[in-house]
Design an enzyme around this catalytic site. Sequence first.
Site, PDB file in Angstrom:
ATOM      1  N   ASP A 264       1.184 -44.914 -75.367  1.00  0.00           N
ATOM      2  CA  ASP A 264       0.534 -43.615 -75.487  1.00  0.00           C
ATOM      3  C   ASP A 264       0.136 -43.144 -74.085  1.00  0.00           C
ATOM      4  OD1 ASP A 264      -1.050 -41.734 -77.574  1.00  0.00           O
ATOM      5  OD2 ASP A 264      -2.294 -42.069 -75.789  1.00  0.00           O
ATOM      6  N   ILE A 265       0.387 -41.874 -73.787  1.00  0.00           N
ATOM      7  CA  ILE A 265      -0.020 -41.320 -72.485  1.00  0.00           C
ATOM      8  C   ILE A 265      -1.533 -41.137 -72.493  1.00  0.00           C
ATOM      9  CG2 ILE A 265       0.248 -39.398 -70.877  1.00  0.00           C
ATOM     10  CD1 ILE A 265       2.994 -38.867 -72.115  1.00  0.00           C
ATOM     11  N   GLU A 308       2.564 -37.695 -77.962  1.00  0.00           N
ATOM     12  CA  GLU A 308       2.673 -38.382 -76.673  1.00  0.00           C
ATOM     13  C   GLU A 308       2.816 -39.891 -76.868  1.00  0.00           C
ATOM     14  OE1 GLU A 308      -1.814 -38.066 -77.483  1.00  0.00           O
ATOM     15  OE2 GLU A 308      -0.014 -36.894 -77.855  1.00  0.00           O
TER      16      GLU A 308
END
Length: 393
Positions: A264-265, A308
């Site tokens: 996950d960003i 994301e």
Amino acid sequence: MSKIKEFIKTKIVILTKEQKEEFNSYFPSKVYFTEQSISLVVALTQVAMILLFLVNRKLDFSSVRNVTYFSLYIYLLIATVLMSFLYTSAYRKKEYNKLIWLRRIYCFLICMWLMGITALDQMKGNDLSVFSYLLPTMAAVLLLAPLESIVIFGSTWIILMVIVLSIGIQGSLFGIAINSIFVTVLSIFISFRYYRSLVIEFLDRQIIENQYKEIKISNEKLEEIAHVDQLTGLNNRHYLHQTVYPMFKKYINKDSHSLCILMDIDFFKQYNDNYGHLQGDECIKSIAKLIKYFCETHDANAIRYGGEEFLIIKVADEPLDASQIANELMESIRELRIPRDDLDIGYVTVSFGLWYDQLFSVDSLESAIQYVDEALYNAKSAGRNCICEANQK
């Protein structure tokens, strides 16, 4: 003039050079067995006539006319057997140009036989019955292009007229000429119709095949669209369910190893708020491009799992160094150095959840994803920009 052009356009089917080459390889399979059957019938007919001559004691072999009849039957039998053998050999070797010439030669040989029989019949005062039924039969069973039929049948009619004039006739020359012209034109027309119908069938088949190819390409594109995320070019969750789940299930009872990474960003909503959604999309595309290359190198599946979030799944027969793979990927993303000034670190970072084990340790891929999802949550709780391994229960 316009009507003539319209007639030519609608009635005469003209093939391109490429289409002619394809047609020459297409029609042999359509006419081969028919033509070989006709050759067998012709050969058996000649054998029957030869046997009748031999067993009929009333026939006088001192007569030149009887000997000529007998010789013509032997000639056509030998010609038919020889051409049938050559035709079969060329067909099996797919020598299609040779097939065309063999058909032309055989048509010419039959026409010569026909002229001989007709000449003998005329000497006896018989009509043109053999010529009248055999020439249209040839046109109906032997595939000839329009120009070929005009040349062969037209030449046959000219030879017939020369024979009739040279031997003298009993009856009306005008009647013979008219009847033979009618039979010749009819034969050319039959040949043209037969050829045209086969060409139209070939073109229709081409259209169907092209449409099938176009439909297949369209379906493949639709399948690709259905399976591929349009922003990143990675596979999507539909691909995960349709392809990866069945693959995982196929290997789950085997002695195989697997790893799952859910990444996950970090603080991506904050990144979007500060830089805008277009820049956010560019950030996602940059990371996705690296992930795609990384997974191609490591023979793994990359999936855009959410906005994301990215899911990476790898199955292997040998044990995997999962920690090394995960650290290598994370370091590669860090090296992108996608700038952001809203964090002290100064560039975009990611958090990883990692699960690794033998496949038989889980009952399904969903279970593995659940473990890795929990690990990702732990990574976020631990401050992000790190890797947490799953605690499999």
